[in-house]
Design a protein around this motif. Structure first.
Motif, PDB file in Angstrom:
ATOM      1  N   ASP A 105      38.694  42.234  37.769  1.00 38.49           N
ATOM      2  CA  ASP A 105      38.677  42.263  39.227  1.00 38.49           C
ATOM      3  C   ASP A 105      39.812  41.372  39.721  1.00 38.49           C
ATOM      4  O   ASP A 105      39.766  40.155  39.508  1.00 38.49           O
ATOM      5  CB  ASP A 105      37.332  41.752  39.748  1.00 38.49           C
ATOM      6  CG  ASP A 105      37.178  41.926  41.254  1.00 38.49           C
ATOM      7  OD1 ASP A 105      38.003  42.644  41.862  1.00 38.49           O
ATOM      8  OD2 ASP A 105      36.214  41.345  41.812  1.00 38.49           O
ATOM      9  N   PRO A 106      40.874  41.940  40.329  1.00 40.44           N
ATOM     10  CA  PRO A 106      41.014  43.327  40.764  1.00 40.44           C
ATOM     11  C   PRO A 106      41.370  44.283  39.628  1.00 40.44           C
ATOM     12  O   PRO A 106      41.623  43.865  38.513  1.00 40.44           O
ATOM     13  CB  PRO A 106      42.155  43.253  41.781  1.00 40.44           C
ATOM     14  CG  PRO A 106      42.987  42.105  41.295  1.00 40.44           C
ATOM     15  CD  PRO A 106      42.009  41.099  40.758  1.00 40.44           C
ATOM     16  N   ASP A 115      43.368  55.238  36.391  1.00 39.02           N
ATOM     17  CA  ASP A 115      43.004  53.846  36.114  1.00 39.02           C
ATOM     18  C   ASP A 115      44.028  53.256  35.153  1.00 39.02           C
ATOM     19  O   ASP A 115      44.199  53.740  34.036  1.00 39.02           O
ATOM     20  CB  ASP A 115      41.603  53.787  35.504  1.00 39.02           C
ATOM     21  CG  ASP A 115      41.227  52.401  35.017  1.00 39.02           C
ATOM     22  OD1 ASP A 115      41.746  51.418  35.593  1.00 39.02           O
ATOM     23  OD2 ASP A 115      40.427  52.303  34.074  1.00 39.02           O
ATOM     24  N   ILE A 149      43.279  46.934  43.316  1.00 36.56           N
ATOM     25  CA  ILE A 149      42.230  47.098  44.316  1.00 36.56           C
ATOM     26  C   ILE A 149      41.000  46.323  43.843  1.00 36.56           C
ATOM     27  O   ILE A 149      40.869  46.025  42.654  1.00 36.56           O
ATOM     28  CB  ILE A 149      41.857  48.578  44.536  1.00 36.56           C
ATOM     29  CG1 ILE A 149      41.292  49.206  43.251  1.00 36.56           C
ATOM     30  CG2 ILE A 149      43.068  49.369  45.046  1.00 36.56           C
ATOM     31  CD1 ILE A 149      40.735  50.608  43.448  1.00 36.56           C
ATOM     32  N   PRO A 150      40.080  45.972  44.750  1.00 36.93           N
ATOM     33  CA  PRO A 150      38.861  45.266  44.322  1.00 36.93           C
ATOM     34  C   PRO A 150      38.065  46.101  43.316  1.00 36.93           C
ATOM     35  O   PRO A 150      38.041  47.339  43.408  1.00 36.93           O
ATOM     36  CB  PRO A 150      38.086  45.092  45.630  1.00 36.93           C
ATOM     37  CG  PRO A 150      39.114  45.159  46.705  1.00 36.93           C
ATOM     38  CD  PRO A 150      40.144  46.133  46.216  1.00 36.93           C
ATOM     39  N   ARG A 151      37.435  45.424  42.390  1.00 35.92           N
ATOM     40  CA  ARG A 151      36.627  46.117  41.378  1.00 35.92           C
ATOM     41  C   ARG A 151      35.565  46.996  42.029  1.00 35.92           C
ATOM     42  O   ARG A 151      35.334  48.128  41.606  1.00 35.92           O
ATOM     43  CB  ARG A 151      35.962  45.100  40.440  1.00 35.92           C
ATOM     44  CG  ARG A 151      35.094  45.754  39.353  1.00 35.92           C
ATOM     45  CD  ARG A 151      34.647  44.725  38.333  1.00 35.92           C
ATOM     46  NE  ARG A 151      33.865  43.672  38.942  1.00 35.92           N
ATOM     47  CZ  ARG A 151      33.794  42.412  38.471  1.00 35.92           C
ATOM     48  NH1 ARG A 151      34.498  42.076  37.397  1.00 35.92           N
ATOM     49  NH2 ARG A 151      33.060  41.513  39.063  1.00 35.92           N
ATOM     50  N   GLU A 152      34.906  46.498  43.068  1.00 38.14           N
ATOM     51  CA  GLU A 152      33.860  47.272  43.722  1.00 38.14           C
ATOM     52  C   GLU A 152      34.392  48.583  44.281  1.00 38.14           C
ATOM     53  O   GLU A 152      33.720  49.620  44.240  1.00 38.14           O
ATOM     54  CB  GLU A 152      33.200  46.448  44.829  1.00 38.14           C
ATOM     55  CG  GLU A 152      32.260  45.376  44.313  1.00 38.14           C
ATOM     56  CD  GLU A 152      31.122  45.943  43.459  1.00 38.14           C
ATOM     57  OE1 GLU A 152      30.562  46.981  43.844  1.00 38.14           O
ATOM     58  OE2 GLU A 152      30.829  45.350  42.402  1.00 38.14           O
ATOM     59  N   THR A 153      35.622  48.557  44.820  1.00 38.81           N
ATOM     60  CA  THR A 153      36.233  49.783  45.335  1.00 38.81           C
ATOM     61  C   THR A 153      36.473  50.766  44.198  1.00 38.81           C
ATOM     62  O   THR A 153      36.215  51.968  44.331  1.00 38.81           O
ATOM     63  CB  THR A 153      37.556  49.457  46.045  1.00 38.81           C
ATOM     64  OG1 THR A 153      37.317  48.512  47.084  1.00 38.81           O
ATOM     65  CG2 THR A 153      38.193  50.710  46.625  1.00 38.81           C
ATOM     66  N   PHE A 154      36.969  50.245  43.072  1.00 41.87           N
ATOM     67  CA  PHE A 154      37.193  51.117  41.910  1.00 41.87           C
ATOM     68  C   PHE A 154      35.890  51.740  41.436  1.00 41.87           C
ATOM     69  O   PHE A 154      35.837  52.945  41.144  1.00 41.87           O
ATOM     70  CB  PHE A 154      37.829  50.304  40.778  1.00 41.87           C
ATOM     71  CG  PHE A 154      37.904  51.048  39.472  1.00 41.87           C
ATOM     72  CD1 PHE A 154      38.758  52.132  39.327  1.00 41.87           C
ATOM     73  CD2 PHE A 154      37.130  50.661  38.395  1.00 41.87           C
ATOM     74  CE1 PHE A 154      38.832  52.826  38.120  1.00 41.87           C
ATOM     75  CE2 PHE A 154      37.197  51.346  37.197  1.00 41.87           C
ATOM     76  CZ  PHE A 154      38.050  52.434  37.058  1.00 41.87           C
ATOM     77  N   GLU A 196      33.335  52.516  43.093  1.00 44.84           N
ATOM     78  CA  GLU A 196      32.890  53.555  44.022  1.00 44.84           C
ATOM     79  C   GLU A 196      33.491  54.909  43.630  1.00 44.84           C
ATOM     80  O   GLU A 196      32.843  55.950  43.825  1.00 44.84           O
ATOM     81  CB  GLU A 196      33.286  53.204  45.458  1.00 44.84           C
ATOM     82  CG  GLU A 196      32.430  52.109  46.088  1.00 44.84           C
ATOM     83  CD  GLU A 196      30.976  52.522  46.234  1.00 44.84           C
ATOM     84  OE1 GLU A 196      30.733  53.690  46.568  1.00 44.84           O
ATOM     85  OE2 GLU A 196      30.095  51.674  46.018  1.00 44.84           O
ATOM     86  N   TYR A 197      34.708  54.898  43.102  1.00 46.51           N
ATOM     87  CA  TYR A 197      35.335  56.146  42.674  1.00 46.51           C
ATOM     88  C   TYR A 197      34.560  56.784  41.518  1.00 46.51           C
ATOM     89  O   TYR A 197      34.614  58.007  41.327  1.00 46.51           O
ATOM     90  CB  TYR A 197      36.767  55.906  42.231  1.00 46.51           C
ATOM     91  CG  TYR A 197      37.762  55.773  43.358  1.00 46.51           C
ATOM     92  CD1 TYR A 197      38.364  56.897  43.917  1.00 46.51           C
ATOM     93  CD2 TYR A 197      38.121  54.517  43.829  1.00 46.51           C
ATOM     94  CE1 TYR A 197      39.295  56.771  44.936  1.00 46.51           C
ATOM     95  CE2 TYR A 197      39.056  54.376  44.865  1.00 46.51           C
ATOM     96  CZ  TYR A 197      39.630  55.504  45.405  1.00 46.51           C
ATOM     97  OH  TYR A 197      40.548  55.379  46.432  1.00 46.51           O
TER      98      TYR A 197
END
Length: 210
Positions: free
Chosen positions: A55-56, A184, A200-205, A207-208
């Motif tokens: 993260d990120p 990725d 990008i933030p880990r949480e955003t990744f 979500e994909y």
């Protein structure tokens, strides 16, 4: 009692560098659960298997891959031939052997080669080969999460200038046509940044991948 069923802790339990877990296995079940969960193995010879969720996260949308003017000319002149899944073993072995600045040895151990070859035989790991005058001069391999529209790049190599870039750009155009959402790239490098990848933030990744 220890169970060899694949499992991973929650991402928020990873340390500051992104290390999530030590141990596990490199069977297809473990590896596919890992990639579908946004986790990947990365360790050196003699170490236990280390699983990471940084993260990120370094990623790029296929349509956003940067193509410089010089690369556009090179692609237009087309001195290379690009193929897919024609020689997965030679691509991963070339990635294993190639010398990289600032790195001693390679994380692509013999066990990793065997594990990803099994995934390739099952249709999950793919290779991109770049040829010049019938000689393999570049390429890359990774995990194709087709149902999620995400390609997880693992490693690339080139023995001729720009060969790996040609492979990456050609793949990105194919993924764009097939409506993939993301490539990725895992962690930051200047080379990936020059191709348009960004953190990008880990949480955003994650979500994909949902």
């Amino acid at each position: 009692m220890f169970s060899n069923e694949p499992w991973f802790p929650d991402h928020h339990l990873a340390d500051e560098e992104g290390l999530l877990m030590v141990g596990g296995d490199l069977t297809p079940d473990w590896l596919l659960l890992a990639y579908r969960s946004g986790i990947f193995p990365w360790y050196n010879e003699g170490q236990p298997i280390l699983w990471w969720t940084p993260d990120p996260r370094m990623v790029v949308a296929p349509q956003d891959v940067h193509v410089s003017k010089s690369m556009r000319r090179l692609l237009r002149d087309n001195p290379f031939t690009v193929t897919y899944n024609q020689n997965f073993l030679e691509v991963i072995l070339a990635c294993k052997r190639i010398k990289r600045d600032g790195q001693q040895g390679t994380w692509i151990t013999n066990d990793v080669v065997e594990a990803y070859l099994r995934l390739h035989q099952l249709g999950y790991a793919i290779s991109v080969e770049v040829w010049y005058e019938d000689k393999l001069v570049g390429g890359l391999y990774g995990i194709d999460l087709q149902d999620k529209g995400v390609f997880c790049g693992e490693s690339m190599f080139a023995t001729v200038s720009n060969a790996s870039k040609v492979g990456f750009i050609t793949l990105s155009r194919k993924l764009t046509k097939n409506n993939y959402k993301l490539i990725d790239c895992q962690m930051y490098t200047d080379h990936l940044a020059s191709l348009g990848a960004a953190e990008i933030p880990r949480e955003t990744f994650l979500e994909y991948l949902k």
